[in-house]
Scaffold this active site. Structure first.
Site, short mmCIF file in Angstrom:
data_model
loop_
_atom_site.label_atom_id
_atom_site.label_comp_id
_atom_site.label_asym_id
_atom_site.label_seq_id
_atom_site.Cartn_x
_atom_site.Cartn_y
_atom_site.Cartn_z
CG ASP A 189 -20.83 -1.14 -16.60
OD1 ASP A 189 -21.45 -0.44 -17.43
OD2 ASP A 189 -19.96 -0.68 -15.85
CG ASN A 239 -14.02 2.79 -6.62
OD1 ASN A 239 -14.02 2.96 -7.84
ND2 ASN A 239 -14.83 1.95 -6.02
CG HIS A 280 -15.52 1.57 -10.66
ND1 HIS A 280 -16.52 1.76 -9.74
CD2 HIS A 280 -15.90 2.29 -11.74
CE1 HIS A 280 -17.45 2.54 -10.24
NE2 HIS A 280 -17.10 2.88 -11.45
CD GLU A 331 -17.00 -1.07 -7.51
OE1 GLU A 331 -16.09 -0.24 -7.69
OE2 GLU A 331 -18.14 -0.74 -7.14
C1 GLP Z 1 -20.28 3.82 -13.37
C2 GLP Z 1 -19.88 2.97 -14.58
C3 GLP Z 1 -18.46 3.21 -14.99
C4 GLP Z 1 -18.18 4.71 -15.06
C5 GLP Z 1 -18.38 5.31 -13.69
C6 GLP Z 1 -18.04 6.78 -13.61
O1 GLP Z 1 -19.95 3.27 -12.16
N1 GLP Z 1 -20.04 1.58 -14.34
O2 GLP Z 1 -18.23 2.60 -16.25
O3 GLP Z 1 -16.90 4.94 -15.52
O4 GLP Z 1 -19.75 5.14 -13.38
O5 GLP Z 1 -19.19 7.55 -13.75
P1 GLP Z 1 -19.20 9.11 -14.02
O6 GLP Z 1 -18.70 9.29 -15.41
O7 GLP Z 1 -20.65 9.48 -13.88
O8 GLP Z 1 -18.34 9.74 -13.00
#
Ligand code: GLP
Length: 249
Positions: free
Chosen positions: A67, A136, A138, A143
């Site tokens: 993404d 959440n 995702h 989402e």
């Molecule tokens: C972002 C990314 C996700 C990732 C998530 C969790 O939202 N788009 O791909 O898994 O963050 O982030 P973290 O690893 O910082 O908790």
């Protein structure tokens, strides 16, 4: 689902790196799906160490990221482009032409998304997809909602995600409200998936991923339908799983 529970973040990162290294050693031109966020940083550091030790060669590896934020340019330090070069690509021998990341500044988003999916198909699909997980549930930026995108698209971020990701920005107002994300179809077509999670704040999402109903309210629950998912999670993220379950899945 294979669930590997590790003592801490570091051993989670090391285990994941061993799996990625195994993939690249067996198939040097592997197609990897890569994730951003704080969770995979330790994995990327381990891969850099292996490369520096001469144990890993990325010269034939192809990567596709999950993404990118809407309207952030590749040289913006908050963009996922910047993140990937800073945390991984600048330190290994990846060929720039083998790196693909969605363009958050594209003039035609539909075309950008279509071409991204075609590029993945043209490479023969993703061999190994690395995933983090949002609080959440995702994955990528898919989402929770009443329906999920199968295809790559420009998506709205939820307030939960905007709040969670505001820690990387100077103020919550600066967090983009939209992002480009591969769809669930791209993730679920990957031949093999590693999902990483660390810390107690991910425990609820991990429980729903492993043993909740398969529901669009928890996008990660769809991973239950995939034949080769490896959850590599630390003790804290596993704290709401019951031990029986870990052994039986
Ligand atoms: C972002 C990314 C996700 C990732 C998530 C969790 O939202 N788009 O791909 O898994 O963050 O982030 P973290 O690893 O910082 O908790």
């Amino acid at each position: 689902m294979r669930i590997i529970v590790t003592e801490d973040y570091q051993s989670m990162s090391r285990k994941a790196a061993m799996m990625v290294a195994g993939q690249i050693s067996l198939k040097p031109d592997s197609v990897l799906g890569l994730a951003t966020g704080s969770t995979p940083i330790g994995l990327y550091q381990e891969l850099i160490k292996m490369y520096q030790a001469g144990d890993l060669d990325f010269s034939k590896v192809r990567t596709f990221n999950l993404d990118e934020y809407y309207n952030l340019s590749a040289d913006d330090p908050q963009s996922y482009h910047y993140f990937m070069y800073d945390n991984l690509f600048n330190h290994i021998n990846m060929k720039p032409e083998n790196v693909s990341i969605l363009d958050g500044m594209a003039s035609d988003f539909d075309r950008e998304c279509r071409e991204y999916e075609k590029a993945i198909r043209d490479c023969g699909g993703i061999d190994l997809q690395i995933l983090g997980i949002g609080v959440n549930g995702h994955i990528g930026f898919n989402e929770p909602d009443s329906a999920l995108n199968v295809y790559t698209a420009l998506v709205d971020l939820t307030d939960d995600t905007i709040n969670a990701n505001s820690r990387f920005f100077d103020s919550p107002d600066l967090v983009p409200r939209k992002a480009l994300s591969v769809g669930m179809g791209v993730i679920l077509r990957a031949r093999r998936i590693i999902l990483l999670a660390s810390g107690e704040n991910k425990a609820e999402a991990i429980r729903e991923t492993v043993s909740g109903l398969v529901t669009t309210n928890t996008p990660s629950s769809f991973l239950q339908l995939h034949p080769d998912v490896n959850l590599i999670i630390d003790k804290a993220a596993a704290s709401l799983l019951d031990g029986e379950l870990i052994r039986s899945v």
